[in-house]
Design an enzyme around this catalytic site. Sequence first.
Site, PDB file in Angstrom:
ATOM      1  N   ASP A 241       0.863  -1.186   0.000  1.00 44.08           N
ATOM      2  CA  ASP A 241       0.000   0.000   0.000  1.00 44.08           C
ATOM      3  C   ASP A 241       0.893   1.227   0.000  1.00 44.08           C
ATOM      4  O   ASP A 241       1.997   1.199   0.556  1.00 44.08           O
ATOM      5  CB  ASP A 241      -0.902   0.018   1.233  1.00 44.08           C
ATOM      6  CG  ASP A 241      -1.998  -1.041   1.186  1.00 44.08           C
ATOM      7  OD1 ASP A 241      -2.437  -1.389   0.078  1.00 44.08           O
ATOM      8  OD2 ASP A 241      -2.419  -1.502   2.260  1.00 44.08           O
TER       9      ASP A 241
ATOM     10  N   ASP B 202      -7.140  -1.489  -4.326  1.00 44.27           N
ATOM     11  CA  ASP B 202      -8.178  -1.089  -3.372  1.00 44.27           C
ATOM     12  C   ASP B 202      -9.144  -0.089  -3.999  1.00 44.27           C
ATOM     13  O   ASP B 202     -10.357  -0.140  -3.754  1.00 44.27           O
ATOM     14  CB  ASP B 202      -7.555  -0.482  -2.122  1.00 44.27           C
ATOM     15  CG  ASP B 202      -6.650  -1.450  -1.375  1.00 44.27           C
ATOM     16  OD1 ASP B 202      -6.862  -2.672  -1.466  1.00 44.27           O
ATOM     17  OD2 ASP B 202      -5.719  -0.967  -0.697  1.00 44.27           O
TER      18      ASP B 202
END
Length: 149
Positions: free
Chosen positions: A109, A128
């Site tokens: 991330d 995401d």
Amino acid sequence: MELLIVLLVLLDQFSKYIAKKYLILKQPINLINGYLNLIYVENRGAAFGFFRDKKIILVGFTSIVVIGLIYYLLKNKGKDRFIDFCLILIIAGAIGNLIDRIYLNYVVDFIHFYIKDVFDWPVFNFADIYVSIGAVLLCIKLIFFDKQR
């Protein structure tokens, strides 16, 4: 359909490669002061860190969901192009994060959205974003525009 999924997964994986290469040893890169940073994070769980270090559960669940969505998409291909698009986004995002979980044991991330001292969203990635946009659009379509009611 297949080409779009592949392109989205490649974009996700390329962005994670760049994040890992250039952000791993650096302080956050401030893009919009007080709102948006790029920062490298290894997420060993699902959304918001749920199921942390439960790789088997996450890989198994994600694989079942992806297979089910692909089956549904192929069986109903072209019936509703908007739903097809939503499912393509969800599938591409799920595959992007699944690749990380299988090969790295964590998900890369790197996008951090926050509003100074008021709001702080967990760090996320393109996969995401795909899943979130696909799911929200699908919900809106099914709740407000489904003609089958």
